[in-house]
Design a protein around this motif. Sequence first.
Motif, PDB file in Angstrom:
ATOM      1  N   THR A 195       0.660  -0.933  -0.184  1.00 61.16           N
ATOM      2  CA  THR A 195      -0.047   0.049  -0.175  1.00 61.16           C
ATOM      3  C   THR A 195       1.197   1.078   0.112  1.00 61.16           C
ATOM      4  OG1 THR A 195       0.286  -0.252   2.326  1.00 61.16           O
ATOM      5  CG2 THR A 195      -2.146  -1.427   1.199  1.00 61.16           C
ATOM      6  N   THR A 196       0.143   2.412  -0.310  1.00 63.20           N
ATOM      7  CA  THR A 196       1.116   3.209  -0.759  1.00 63.20           C
ATOM      8  C   THR A 196       0.985   4.394   1.058  1.00 63.20           C
ATOM      9  OG1 THR A 196       0.222   4.268  -2.337  1.00 63.20           O
ATOM     10  CG2 THR A 196       0.866   5.876  -2.013  1.00 63.20           C
TER      11      THR A 196
ATOM     12  N   THR B  14       9.439   4.639  -5.000  1.00 63.02           N
ATOM     13  CA  THR B  14       9.430   6.365  -5.251  1.00 63.02           C
ATOM     14  C   THR B  14       7.465   6.292  -5.507  1.00 63.02           C
ATOM     15  OG1 THR B  14       9.232   5.544  -8.134  1.00 63.02           O
ATOM     16  CG2 THR B  14      11.519   6.194  -6.687  1.00 63.02           C
ATOM     17  N   SER B  15       7.204   7.724  -5.645  1.00 64.41           N
ATOM     18  CA  SER B  15       5.897   7.691  -5.834  1.00 64.41           C
ATOM     19  C   SER B  15       5.542   6.938  -7.074  1.00 64.41           C
ATOM     20  CB  SER B  15       5.512   9.231  -5.774  1.00 64.41           C
ATOM     21  OG  SER B  15       6.058   9.949  -4.360  1.00 64.41           O
ATOM     22  N   GLU B  16       6.634   6.889  -8.006  1.00 65.79           N
ATOM     23  CA  GLU B  16       5.704   6.409  -9.573  1.00 65.79           C
ATOM     24  C   GLU B  16       5.364   5.221  -9.490  1.00 65.79           C
ATOM     25  OE1 GLU B  16       6.676  10.712  -9.585  1.00 65.79           O
ATOM     26  OE2 GLU B  16       7.743   8.530  -9.179  1.00 65.79           O
ATOM     27  N   ILE B  17       6.664   4.554  -9.186  1.00 68.24           N
ATOM     28  CA  ILE B  17       6.825   3.052  -8.513  1.00 68.24           C
ATOM     29  C   ILE B  17       5.096   2.571  -7.430  1.00 68.24           C
ATOM     30  CG2 ILE B  17       7.214   1.074  -7.519  1.00 68.24           C
ATOM     31  CD1 ILE B  17      10.046   1.873  -8.181  1.00 68.24           C
ATOM     32  N   LYS B  18       4.943   3.100  -6.735  1.00 69.01           N
ATOM     33  CA  LYS B  18       4.139   2.847  -5.614  1.00 69.01           C
ATOM     34  C   LYS B  18       2.447   3.186  -5.995  1.00 69.01           C
ATOM     35  CE  LYS B  18       5.523   1.564  -1.985  1.00 69.01           C
ATOM     36  NZ  LYS B  18       4.865   0.521  -0.765  1.00 69.01           N
ATOM     37  N   LYS B  19       2.243   4.408  -6.831  1.00 66.50           N
ATOM     38  CA  LYS B  19       1.112   4.971  -7.461  1.00 66.50           C
ATOM     39  C   LYS B  19       0.655   3.665  -8.936  1.00 66.50           C
ATOM     40  CE  LYS B  19      -1.385   8.681 -10.035  1.00 66.50           C
ATOM     41  NZ  LYS B  19      -2.105   7.683 -11.300  1.00 66.50           N
ATOM     42  N   ALA B  20       1.670   3.384  -9.391  1.00 66.90           N
ATOM     43  CA  ALA B  20       1.630   2.460 -10.416  1.00 66.90           C
ATOM     44  C   ALA B  20       0.945   1.467  -9.919  1.00 66.90           C
ATOM     45  CB  ALA B  20       2.661   2.229 -11.373  1.00 66.90           C
TER      46      ALA B  20
ATOM     47  N   TYR C  59       6.857  10.621  -2.063  1.00 66.65           N
ATOM     48  CA  TYR C  59       8.203   9.708  -1.469  1.00 66.65           C
ATOM     49  C   TYR C  59       8.964  10.458  -1.365  1.00 66.65           C
ATOM     50  CZ  TYR C  59       5.219   5.228  -0.519  1.00 66.65           C
ATOM     51  OH  TYR C  59       4.073   4.307  -0.192  1.00 66.65           O
ATOM     52  N   SER C  60       9.703  11.390  -2.567  1.00 62.34           N
ATOM     53  CA  SER C  60      10.691  11.772  -1.958  1.00 62.34           C
ATOM     54  C   SER C  60      11.115  12.755  -1.244  1.00 62.34           C
ATOM     55  CB  SER C  60      10.684  12.871  -3.308  1.00 62.34           C
ATOM     56  OG  SER C  60      10.671  13.679  -3.105  1.00 62.34           O
ATOM     57  N   LEU C  61       9.685  12.727   0.116  1.00 58.22           N
ATOM     58  CA  LEU C  61       9.872  13.575   1.565  1.00 58.22           C
ATOM     59  C   LEU C  61      10.558  12.835   2.248  1.00 58.22           C
ATOM     60  CD1 LEU C  61       7.455  16.032   0.420  1.00 58.22           C
ATOM     61  CD2 LEU C  61       9.908  16.394   0.207  1.00 58.22           C
TER      62      LEU C  61
END
Length: 218
Positions: A170-171, A184-190, A176-178
């Motif tokens: 889960t996200t 990463t945000s991109e991987i988690k969002k996908a 995620y950069s913070l």
Amino acid sequence: MKILAFNGSPRLKGNTATMLDSAISGARENGAEVELFNLYKMQFSGCISCFTCKLLSKERPIVCVIKDDLQPVLEKIREADAILIGTPVYFGSESAATRALIERLCFPYLNYADYAKSHFPRRINVGLIYTMNVPIELFEKVGYNVNFGRTRDTLGREFGSCKMIFANNTTQYDDYSLYEANSTSEIKKAYRDAHFSDDCQNARQLGEQLASGKLFNS
């Protein structure tokens, strides 16, 4: 049908709450009356080992006698037709508030003289929803199937039957950069875009099943 639902996450709009909302919607759309309790909004502790519920002088079934925010809710469970619990996974287990709930909920009904005979007067269903950062391919490797299976078996023994559903990977963060993270945000969002709607649909189906009143298969 009267169902009591519990959010064991400190987040009121996070993954656990979202899946609980789906389950509650499924139950309500099938005629059930559902009351939701956010455990982190309540003041209560886990079992304090007073053993009042094991005194032979006490008539059974007995509800935990500790006077706090949870006690009147435990009284309501005596009349409930099903229980729904949602929790995030912290260090391989349920959240602290969820563990405290389970201790207070189950211990008075645990029959010390005969573990096979619960003091709870009826057989009802319990639904368990787990949300976690661990990806599905590591689920069994880290022993989560065993850990959560114990909770399922405990609730099933005391109340009748228990079914678990899971949301993996889960996200946790919006960005995620913070924060410290291994993704990463991109991987988690996908991953979320590909899977979380199905997780919520599974939760909705769980709510529908709880509303039916039919005991889950053991």
